[in-house]
Design a protein around this motif. Structure first.
Motif, PDB file in Angstrom:
ATOM      1  N   CYS A   9       0.830  -1.215   0.000  1.00 16.77           N
ATOM      2  CA  CYS A   9       0.000   0.000   0.000  1.00 16.77           C
ATOM      3  C   CYS A   9       0.859   1.258   0.000  1.00 16.77           C
ATOM      4  O   CYS A   9       0.483   2.263  -0.618  1.00 16.77           O
ATOM      5  CB  CYS A   9      -0.936  -0.012   1.206  1.00 16.77           C
ATOM      6  SG  CYS A   9      -2.249  -1.248   1.067  1.00 16.77           S
ATOM      7  N   VAL A  10       2.003   1.211   0.666  1.00 12.61           N
ATOM      8  CA  VAL A  10       2.935   2.339   0.621  1.00 12.61           C
ATOM      9  C   VAL A  10       3.401   2.554  -0.817  1.00 12.61           C
ATOM     10  O   VAL A  10       3.434   3.684  -1.315  1.00 12.61           O
ATOM     11  CB  VAL A  10       4.148   2.088   1.542  1.00 12.61           C
ATOM     12  CG1 VAL A  10       5.240   3.128   1.289  1.00 12.61           C
ATOM     13  CG2 VAL A  10       3.724   2.137   3.007  1.00 12.61           C
ATOM     14  N   ILE A  11       3.753   1.460  -1.490  1.00 14.15           N
ATOM     15  CA  ILE A  11       4.185   1.546  -2.894  1.00 14.15           C
ATOM     16  C   ILE A  11       3.058   2.095  -3.764  1.00 14.15           C
ATOM     17  O   ILE A  11       3.283   2.943  -4.635  1.00 14.15           O
ATOM     18  CB  ILE A  11       4.631   0.159  -3.395  1.00 14.15           C
ATOM     19  CG1 ILE A  11       5.907  -0.278  -2.650  1.00 14.15           C
ATOM     20  CG2 ILE A  11       4.885   0.183  -4.906  1.00 14.15           C
ATOM     21  CD1 ILE A  11       6.323  -1.702  -2.938  1.00 14.15           C
ATOM     22  N   SER A  12       1.830   1.622  -3.527  1.00  7.71           N
ATOM     23  CA  SER A  12       0.676   2.092  -4.300  1.00  7.71           C
ATOM     24  C   SER A  12       0.467   3.593  -4.118  1.00  7.71           C
ATOM     25  O   SER A  12       0.257   4.325  -5.088  1.00  7.71           O
ATOM     26  CB  SER A  12      -0.591   1.349  -3.870  1.00  7.71           C
ATOM     27  OG  SER A  12      -0.491  -0.032  -4.149  1.00  7.71           O
ATOM     28  N   LEU A  15       3.211   5.511  -6.013  1.00  7.65           N
ATOM     29  CA  LEU A  15       3.071   5.456  -7.466  1.00  7.65           C
ATOM     30  C   LEU A  15       1.883   6.266  -7.964  1.00  7.65           C
ATOM     31  O   LEU A  15       1.942   6.883  -9.031  1.00  7.65           O
ATOM     32  CB  LEU A  15       2.943   3.998  -7.932  1.00  7.65           C
ATOM     33  CG  LEU A  15       4.175   3.112  -7.729  1.00  7.65           C
ATOM     34  CD1 LEU A  15       3.876   1.681  -8.172  1.00  7.65           C
ATOM     35  CD2 LEU A  15       5.370   3.661  -8.499  1.00  7.65           C
ATOM     36  N   LEU A  16       0.795   6.281  -7.206  1.00 13.75           N
ATOM     37  CA  LEU A  16      -0.395   6.996  -7.631  1.00 13.75           C
ATOM     38  C   LEU A  16      -0.261   8.505  -7.442  1.00 13.75           C
ATOM     39  O   LEU A  16      -0.929   9.286  -8.118  1.00 13.75           O
ATOM     40  CB  LEU A  16      -1.622   6.485  -6.874  1.00 13.75           C
ATOM     41  CG  LEU A  16      -2.088   5.081  -7.299  1.00 13.75           C
ATOM     42  CD1 LEU A  16      -3.092   4.526  -6.298  1.00 13.75           C
ATOM     43  CD2 LEU A  16      -2.700   5.105  -8.692  1.00 13.75           C
ATOM     44  N   ALA A  17       0.613   8.926  -6.535  1.00 12.96           N
ATOM     45  CA  ALA A  17       0.821  10.361  -6.310  1.00 12.96           C
ATOM     46  C   ALA A  17       1.818  10.953  -7.299  1.00 12.96           C
ATOM     47  O   ALA A  17       1.766  12.147  -7.597  1.00 12.96           O
ATOM     48  CB  ALA A  17       1.305  10.606  -4.879  1.00 12.96           C
ATOM     49  N   ALA A  18       2.730  10.115  -7.802  1.00 12.31           N
ATOM     50  CA  ALA A  18       3.854  10.615  -8.589  1.00 12.31           C
ATOM     51  C   ALA A  18       3.517  11.197  -9.968  1.00 12.31           C
ATOM     52  O   ALA A  18       4.146  12.172 -10.373  1.00 12.31           O
ATOM     53  CB  ALA A  18       4.909   9.510  -8.744  1.00 12.31           C
ATOM     54  N   PRO A  19       2.569  10.630 -10.727  1.00 17.60           N
ATOM     55  CA  PRO A  19       2.330  11.171 -12.082  1.00 17.60           C
ATOM     56  C   PRO A  19       2.017  12.665 -12.059  1.00 17.60           C
ATOM     57  O   PRO A  19       1.271  13.141 -11.200  1.00 17.60           O
ATOM     58  CB  PRO A  19       1.121  10.364 -12.578  1.00 17.60           C
ATOM     59  CG  PRO A  19       1.187   9.090 -11.805  1.00 17.60           C
ATOM     60  CD  PRO A  19       1.702   9.486 -10.448  1.00 17.60           C
ATOM     61  N   ILE A 130      -8.472   1.062  -7.390  1.00 13.44           N
ATOM     62  CA  ILE A 130      -9.003  -0.285  -7.610  1.00 13.44           C
ATOM     63  C   ILE A 130      -8.111  -1.064  -8.566  1.00 13.44           C
ATOM     64  O   ILE A 130      -7.780  -2.233  -8.326  1.00 13.44           O
ATOM     65  CB  ILE A 130     -10.450  -0.206  -8.147  1.00 13.44           C
ATOM     66  CG1 ILE A 130     -11.377   0.368  -7.080  1.00 13.44           C
ATOM     67  CG2 ILE A 130     -10.932  -1.586  -8.595  1.00 13.44           C
ATOM     68  CD1 ILE A 130     -12.777   0.650  -7.581  1.00 13.44           C
ATOM     69  N   ALA A 131      -7.694  -0.402  -9.665  1.00 15.86           N
ATOM     70  CA  ALA A 131      -6.833  -1.058 -10.648  1.00 15.86           C
ATOM     71  C   ALA A 131      -5.475  -1.410 -10.039  1.00 15.86           C
ATOM     72  O   ALA A 131      -4.958  -2.521 -10.239  1.00 15.86           O
ATOM     73  CB  ALA A 131      -6.651  -0.154 -11.864  1.00 15.86           C
ATOM     74  N   THR A 132      -4.899  -0.477  -9.288  1.00 17.82           N
ATOM     75  CA  THR A 132      -3.584  -0.711  -8.682  1.00 17.82           C
ATOM     76  C   THR A 132      -3.655  -1.796  -7.613  1.00 17.82           C
ATOM     77  O   THR A 132      -2.786  -2.676  -7.549  1.00 17.82           O
ATOM     78  CB  THR A 132      -3.046   0.588  -8.056  1.00 17.82           C
ATOM     79  OG1 THR A 132      -2.989   1.606  -9.063  1.00 17.82           O
ATOM     80  CG2 THR A 132      -1.662   0.378  -7.479  1.00 17.82           C
ATOM     81  N   LEU A 157       1.011   7.218   3.800  1.00 17.49           N
ATOM     82  CA  LEU A 157       2.451   7.398   4.004  1.00 17.49           C
ATOM     83  C   LEU A 157       3.210   7.337   2.676  1.00 17.49           C
ATOM     84  O   LEU A 157       4.174   8.082   2.472  1.00 17.49           O
ATOM     85  CB  LEU A 157       2.985   6.338   4.968  1.00 17.49           C
ATOM     86  CG  LEU A 157       2.479   6.447   6.410  1.00 17.49           C
ATOM     87  CD1 LEU A 157       3.034   5.326   7.265  1.00 17.49           C
ATOM     88  CD2 LEU A 157       2.865   7.802   7.009  1.00 17.49           C
ATOM     89  N   GLY A 158       2.771   6.460   1.774  1.00 20.13           N
ATOM     90  CA  GLY A 158       3.415   6.374   0.459  1.00 20.13           C
ATOM     91  C   GLY A 158       3.214   7.648  -0.335  1.00 20.13           C
ATOM     92  O   GLY A 158       4.156   8.160  -0.963  1.00 20.13           O
ATOM     93  N   SER A 159       1.994   8.164  -0.316  1.00 14.14           N
ATOM     94  CA  SER A 159       1.695   9.411  -1.010  1.00 14.14           C
ATOM     95  C   SER A 159       2.475  10.567  -0.389  1.00 14.14           C
ATOM     96  O   SER A 159       3.074  11.390  -1.091  1.00 14.14           O
ATOM     97  CB  SER A 159       0.190   9.703  -0.946  1.00 14.14           C
ATOM     98  OG  SER A 159      -0.131  10.919  -1.584  1.00 14.14           O
TER      99      SER A 159
END
Length: 204
Positions: A9-12, A15-19, A130-132, A157-159
């Protein structure tokens, strides 16, 4: 099991915040013109909304997904117009003088609330989660509400990690950028944000 779920979930969240999108552009603009704290508040607003959507995706809250589907057009128009409005405000903004460089607490609350609402009104966010979550196998690991809460914490925390990295990198260059350059950056970022807002209204 718990640490694997948390790590995924941290990785998710990261990754979702980065684009690059409207929030990233606003974060960059805020960090350059008003300082790292202002940029971090932008990221904190987005990370909080990401955590809420992450919880919904992990917990399988179908009623929320159905609600977003049902009012997708309203979300798309509301979110798109809000993005365009923020883009126009960014385009018009001017670099503050050193004497008023610090943000007030009231302004920071407004920034947080605005970015939180901006992220929430983007229906793409929930479906991205959902996709991630499906691709990383997170959905099958969430078997209880406490695990869904752990997933939301991991996403948050990942975001937040992404926003810390971004604002740190931008802050490094802040002292090397002139007010005139910041003004140009504000106009470029504002124009891009307006275009993203218009595109999000038209694209289904």
């Amino acid at each position: 099991m718990y640490y694997i779920l948390f790590l995924k979930c941290v990785i998710s969240g990261f990754l979702l915040a980065a684009p690059i999108g409207p929030v990233n552009l606003i974060c960059i603009k805020s960090t350059l013109s008003k300082g790292r704290i202002s940029g971090l508040i932008v990221g904190l607003g987005a990370a909080t909304a990401d955590a809420l959507y992450g919880y919904a995706a992990a917990a399988g809250l179908n009623f929320l997904i159905s609600f977003i589907n049902q009012y997708e057009t309203a979300f798309r128009w509301g979110g798109g117009m809000f993005i365009a409005y923020l883009g126009w405000k960014t385009f018009q903004s001017v670099p503050p003088s050193p004497s008023i460089d610090k943000e007030t607490t009231k302004n920071l609350y407004k920034v947080f609330a605005g970015i939180f609402l901006l992220t929430l009104t983007n229906p793409i966010t929930i479906f991205s989660f959902i996709a991630t979550f499906s691709s990383l196998g997170i959905a099958i690991l969430v078997t209880s509400l406490p695990k869904a809460a752990l997933a939301a914490l991991g996403v948050f925390l990942g975001s937040l990690l992404w926003w810390i990295i971004l604002t740190s990198a931008i802050s490094f260059f802040r002292d090397k950028v002139t007010p005139k350059t910041i003004s140009y950056i504000n106009k470029l970022a504002g124009a891009l944000i307006i275009l993203i807002g218009i595109a999000s209204i038209k694209i289904k």
